[in-house]
Design an enzyme around this catalytic site. Sequence first.
Site, PDB file in Angstrom:
ATOM      1  N   ARG A 144     -14.010  13.178   6.353  1.00  8.43           N
ATOM      2  CA  ARG A 144     -12.720  13.819   6.665  1.00  8.43           C
ATOM      3  C   ARG A 144     -12.259  14.704   5.521  1.00  8.43           C
ATOM      4  O   ARG A 144     -11.672  15.761   5.732  1.00  8.43           O
ATOM      5  CB  ARG A 144     -11.669  12.747   6.957  1.00  8.43           C
ATOM      6  CG  ARG A 144     -11.872  12.066   8.308  1.00  8.43           C
ATOM      7  CD  ARG A 144     -10.994  10.833   8.445  1.00  8.43           C
ATOM      8  NE  ARG A 144      -9.607  11.105   8.174  1.00  8.43           N
ATOM      9  CZ  ARG A 144      -8.771  10.259   7.565  1.00  8.43           C
ATOM     10  NH1 ARG A 144      -9.173   9.065   7.188  1.00  8.43           N
ATOM     11  NH2 ARG A 144      -7.520  10.585   7.362  1.00  8.43           N
ATOM     12  N   LYS A 180      -8.791  -1.086   6.032  1.00  8.66           N
ATOM     13  CA  LYS A 180      -9.083  -1.617   4.690  1.00  8.66           C
ATOM     14  C   LYS A 180      -8.144  -2.764   4.349  1.00  8.66           C
ATOM     15  O   LYS A 180      -8.552  -3.781   3.806  1.00  8.66           O
ATOM     16  CB  LYS A 180      -8.919  -0.513   3.641  1.00  8.66           C
ATOM     17  CG  LYS A 180     -10.035   0.501   3.678  1.00  8.66           C
ATOM     18  CD  LYS A 180      -9.960   1.444   2.509  1.00  8.66           C
ATOM     19  CE  LYS A 180      -8.792   2.401   2.621  1.00  8.66           C
ATOM     20  NZ  LYS A 180      -9.106   3.751   2.993  1.00  8.66           N
ATOM     21  N   SER A 188      -7.458   4.309   8.939  1.00  9.03           N
ATOM     22  CA  SER A 188      -8.199   4.214   7.676  1.00  9.03           C
ATOM     23  C   SER A 188      -7.521   3.192   6.756  1.00  9.03           C
ATOM     24  O   SER A 188      -8.161   2.279   6.226  1.00  9.03           O
ATOM     25  CB  SER A 188      -8.217   5.606   7.031  1.00  9.03           C
ATOM     26  OG  SER A 188      -8.537   5.539   5.678  1.00  9.03           O
ATOM     27  N   HIS A 226       0.843  -1.196   0.000  1.00  4.95           N
ATOM     28  CA  HIS A 226       0.000   0.000   0.000  1.00  4.95           C
ATOM     29  C   HIS A 226       0.876   1.242   0.000  1.00  4.95           C
ATOM     30  O   HIS A 226       1.834   1.344   0.759  1.00  4.95           O
ATOM     31  CB  HIS A 226      -0.913   0.029   1.233  1.00  4.95           C
ATOM     32  CG  HIS A 226      -1.794   1.242   1.251  1.00  4.95           C
ATOM     33  ND1 HIS A 226      -2.972   1.295   0.543  1.00  4.95           N
ATOM     34  CD2 HIS A 226      -1.636   2.459   1.824  1.00  4.95           C
ATOM     35  CE1 HIS A 226      -3.512   2.489   0.701  1.00  4.95           C
ATOM     36  NE2 HIS A 226      -2.723   3.216   1.468  1.00  4.95           N
ATOM     37  N   ASP A 285     -15.037   3.141   7.233  1.00  9.60           N
ATOM     38  CA  ASP A 285     -13.972   3.980   6.670  1.00  9.60           C
ATOM     39  C   ASP A 285     -14.452   4.718   5.434  1.00  9.60           C
ATOM     40  O   ASP A 285     -14.111   5.881   5.218  1.00  9.60           O
ATOM     41  CB  ASP A 285     -12.734   3.147   6.327  1.00  9.60           C
ATOM     42  CG  ASP A 285     -11.691   4.019   5.652  1.00  9.60           C
ATOM     43  OD1 ASP A 285     -11.201   4.951   6.319  1.00  9.60           O
ATOM     44  OD2 ASP A 285     -11.409   3.824   4.456  1.00  9.60           O
TER      45      ASP A 285
END
Length: 434
Positions: A168, A187, A183, A82, A161
């Site tokens: 947000r 995920k 967050s 990620h 989320d």
Amino acid sequence: MRPYELIKAKRDGQVLQSPDIRAFIDAYTKGDVTDYQMSAMCMAVFFRGLNAVELGAWTRAMLESGEVLDLSETKGIKVDKHSTGGVGDKVSLSLAPLAAACGVPVPMISGRGLGHTGGTLDKLESIPGFRVDLSVADYRRLVRDVGCCLIGQTATLAPADKKLYALRDVTATVDCIPLIASSIMSKKMAEGIDALVLDVKVGSGAFMKTLDDARTLARTMIGIGNEMGKKVVALLTDMDQPLGRAVGNSLEVIEAVEMLRRQAPADYTEITLALTSEMLVLGGKAKDDAEARKLLFAAMDSGAAERKFCEIVKAQGGDPAAITDLSKLPRARTLVPVLAPQDGVVTAIASEAIGLAAMMLGAGRAKSSDVIDPAVGFMLEKKVGDTVKKGEALVTMHVNDDARVKEVTERVIAAYALGAKAPAQRPLVLERIG
Ligand code: URA
């Protein structure tokens, strides 16, 4: 405690109890805690933070707000990567087929671009026919049979989320380390992985502008992952200038395929290899970086990595001929050079400004409902350290709509700093934390 009391407690710097955090997030997911109450809570967290126990409870509540996928039918250690997001960051496009070609199953749930950063899903969708909206059953099957699947967040995956991120985004609470970490990790933990490699970008084009903040974010995410029984490694990588030369969806797919052919710029190639190498080690396919790199080069040189990319494209409804013959990918009608206003050496490229200029050209979205043009974007002809003569191209713009050309040109020129001498070279991988 009632929502009001919890918000007040966090506002006043108190530590929240795990069951209260759980109840608050569950109630928000169901709509019993309102958006304005959650906005106030996020702002309180922004200023007061969350300690490790609170953060664990917050992340777990978001993770368990939806389905946690079980990929146990796929053999092997499943590893994802990620990135915290950057400009020209097309690493996932080459890393996923490379790791899969080396035998590491890659389940990857990615995002779309918003604002100055691009998104893997938008880039993949520039391949004719490519679908990122596959069902969870198809995702499971492709991870098992093809060794990789790249899809978007489903409605059932960490729904808290999904709702919270949108909130947000409009309440100035995105750039908050505990909220970013929870967050991302909620995920990632939902997608069925065993291990995770984090690419925490640092610099002008990243959320984290300083090494200290990037370090804190990386350590926070590693802490959450370890607490949930997953191995997590983070590389802090440079995002002080766009990665590679291509910025724009189809252009980035082209550069990614060129990387698999060993024809891509050195910075993009090195960051992809460093991250994929970590995946091979975590996935048990190599004992160290040297061994991993041998496998990666063999996968590129034998064509196995490009064949794996074609296999993934075909399995997800796309046309693999657009990978073997890159001229079949969308191309813009006009190429317009942005010319250097003076002689000099490129001392900096404001990545965020380049990302925003690409967005204005149509390569990204200002708001989530905007439609992007896959063909448009930039090829950076000059990068930091390059010498340039007045009138030489800094950037080639790939354009379909002339209306914005003048304004985008001005923005690109303003994003380039030209000086008398090249700055000291920054390492591409600034730090490894694991
Ligand atoms: N990416 C995410 O998924 N969440 C954040 O909060 C920031 C970046």
